[in-house]
Design a protein around this motif. Structure first.
Motif, PDB file in Angstrom:
ATOM      1  N   GLY A 130       0.817  -1.208   0.000  1.00 34.77           N
ATOM      2  CA  GLY A 130       0.000   0.000   0.000  1.00 34.77           C
ATOM      3  C   GLY A 130       0.855   1.264   0.000  1.00 34.77           C
ATOM      4  N   PHE A 131       1.881   1.287   0.858  1.00 40.27           N
ATOM      5  CA  PHE A 131       2.796   2.426   0.877  1.00 40.27           C
ATOM      6  C   PHE A 131       3.456   2.608  -0.489  1.00 40.27           C
ATOM      7  CE2 PHE A 131       2.614   2.319   5.516  1.00 40.27           C
ATOM      8  CZ  PHE A 131       2.820   3.651   5.845  1.00 40.27           C
ATOM      9  N   LEU A 132       3.904   1.497  -1.071  1.00 44.16           N
ATOM     10  CA  LEU A 132       4.605   1.558  -2.353  1.00 44.16           C
ATOM     11  C   LEU A 132       3.696   2.095  -3.457  1.00 44.16           C
ATOM     12  CD1 LEU A 132       7.165   0.885  -3.980  1.00 44.16           C
ATOM     13  CD2 LEU A 132       6.226  -1.408  -4.345  1.00 44.16           C
ATOM     14  N   LEU A 133       2.479   1.565  -3.540  1.00 47.98           N
ATOM     15  CA  LEU A 133       1.561   1.992  -4.602  1.00 47.98           C
ATOM     16  C   LEU A 133       1.178   3.466  -4.470  1.00 47.98           C
ATOM     17  CD1 LEU A 133      -0.854  -1.098  -4.852  1.00 47.98           C
ATOM     18  CD2 LEU A 133       0.897  -0.381  -6.495  1.00 47.98           C
ATOM     19  N   VAL A 134       0.855   3.880  -3.238  1.00 51.67           N
ATOM     20  CA  VAL A 134       0.447   5.276  -3.027  1.00 51.67           C
ATOM     21  C   VAL A 134       1.576   6.228  -3.386  1.00 51.67           C
ATOM     22  CG1 VAL A 134      -0.188   6.979  -1.277  1.00 51.67           C
ATOM     23  CG2 VAL A 134      -1.302   4.743  -1.295  1.00 51.67           C
ATOM     24  N   ASN A 135       2.793   5.920  -2.926  1.00 49.05           N
ATOM     25  CA  ASN A 135       3.909   6.829  -3.171  1.00 49.05           C
ATOM     26  C   ASN A 135       4.369   6.804  -4.625  1.00 49.05           C
ATOM     27  OD1 ASN A 135       4.919   8.098  -0.501  1.00 49.05           O
ATOM     28  ND2 ASN A 135       4.513   5.965   0.060  1.00 49.05           N
TER      29      ASN A 135
END
Length: 352
Positions: free
Chosen positions: A267-272
């Motif tokens: 989730g962190f990777l996709l959002v950023n």
């Protein structure tokens, strides 16, 4: 003659370095006053566009100022309550999390032993100490909460800055005369700073909200706290998103297990990736970017000068300096050095 010229140049360089050292020493000594002032300045920069928009729509100046100040006070109070309550609960649970992390680390060490690896020589507990990372996060958020205790001073400074904002162009015209050319560079600088801060704040806010929602769906403790951390650290490109993800992913490992931790990290990777590589460049452009090396060095420098809050303000401060350098022809080369990597296609394009 050449020798005298070289000595003159060397003297100028030494004078500039000496002045820089004195200024930095003064900034470190005045941190308790300087940090609230810088926070107030950036809040005022972000708040001026909506205030001027309301005035253009016919709302009286005093009423638009009152609406903006009320919004700032309400938002500041909500952040203070959120940070205070979440940090208190997180600090209370920190020993439990540390114990679970140590147990998990020992389990990993035991599994490595079964594979024939000598974990004694690896000193796994010293090399991998996730408890220190979580303590560092708690310490940083606690420092931010202490700054927010100066909320009245910050709010009063913002009020006076906003009151002066509308009269600033008239004062500049009085100083420089009626010639519009003298004001072009300054207005360009102010508008670029406003544009950068507004876009960066909106993107950081969207990042924090998406992270908080994703972690809440997974079931991670304190999702609002990690969303707030993602919002604040999104002002630091590249490095900030990694720092924001570490404590949340570690907490997910010990609370819910590795599978959920992978989901949280994804989730962190996709959002950023979406925000940093698609949304932000589309609205901000390469012109308002910084080199990754400059981001890292500014993080260290401003963190050393102003403390943990300086790390949050590091990129906005450096970005403001870059915009100021870019507004003048004779200093534009420094702005290019601070900027992102230039491709051969962009390097051949003439400046417009």
């Amino acid at each position: 003659m050449q020798g005298n010229s070289r000595r003159t140049t060397a003297s100028k360089i030494m004078l500039v370095l000496a002045a820089f050292i004195i200024v930095v020493a003064g900034m470190r000594a005045s941190t308790p006053i300087l940090v609230p002032f810088l926070l107030a300045a950036f809040i005022a920069i972000i708040s001026t566009p909506p205030m001027f928009w309301m005035q253009r729509k016919g709302i009286p100046k005093w009423l638009s100022l009152l609406i903006v100040i009320f919004g700032i006070a309400l938002l500041g109070w909500l952040i203070f309550v959120l940070v205070g309550s979440s940090l208190k609960a997180f600090t209370g649970e920190l020993p439990v999390y540390e114990a679970k992390l140590k147990k998990l680390t020992m389990t990993i060490a035991t599994q490595l032993k079964t594979l024939g690896m000598d974990t004694a020589e690896l000193e796994l507990m010293e090399l991998f100490n996730p408890g220190a990372a979580m303590k560092l996060v708690a310490s940083g958020l606690n420092s931010f909460r202490k700054v927010l205790t100066n909320g009245f001073l910050i709010l009063m400074t913002v009020i006076f800055m906003l009151m002066e904002a509308s009269s600033l162009p008239l004062k500049l015209r009085t100083i420089f005369g009626d010639t519009e050319d003298a004001l072009i560079n300054f207005e360009k600088f102010i508008n670029n700073v406003k544009q950068y801060m507004a876009i960066k704040t909106l993107i950081s806010l969207a990042t924090g909200i998406l992270i908080a929602i994703w972690l809440a769906v997974i079931g991670v403790d304190f999702p609002l706290l990690w969303g707030l951390l993602a919002f604040l650290l999104n002002y630091v490109p590249s490095i900030g998103s990694i720092i924001a993800a570490i404590p949340a992913v570690l907490l997910t490992i010990i609370q819910l297990g590795p599978a959920h931790a992978v989901a949280a990290a994804t989730g962190f990777l996709l959002v950023n990736v979406v925000m940093g590589n698609f949304i932000e460049p589309r609205f901000m452009g390469q012109r308002l970017g910084l080199s990754t090396l400059v981001v890292f060095l500014s993080l260290i420098f401003w963190g050393w000068v102003l403390g943990p809050v300086g790390m949050l303000l590091s990129v906005p401060l450096t970005m403001t300096a870059k915009i100021a350098l870019d507004s003048r022809e004779e200093t534009r080369w420094l702005s290019i050095i601070l900027g992102p990597e230039i491709t051969p296609q962009r390097a051949t394009k003439p400046n417009k």
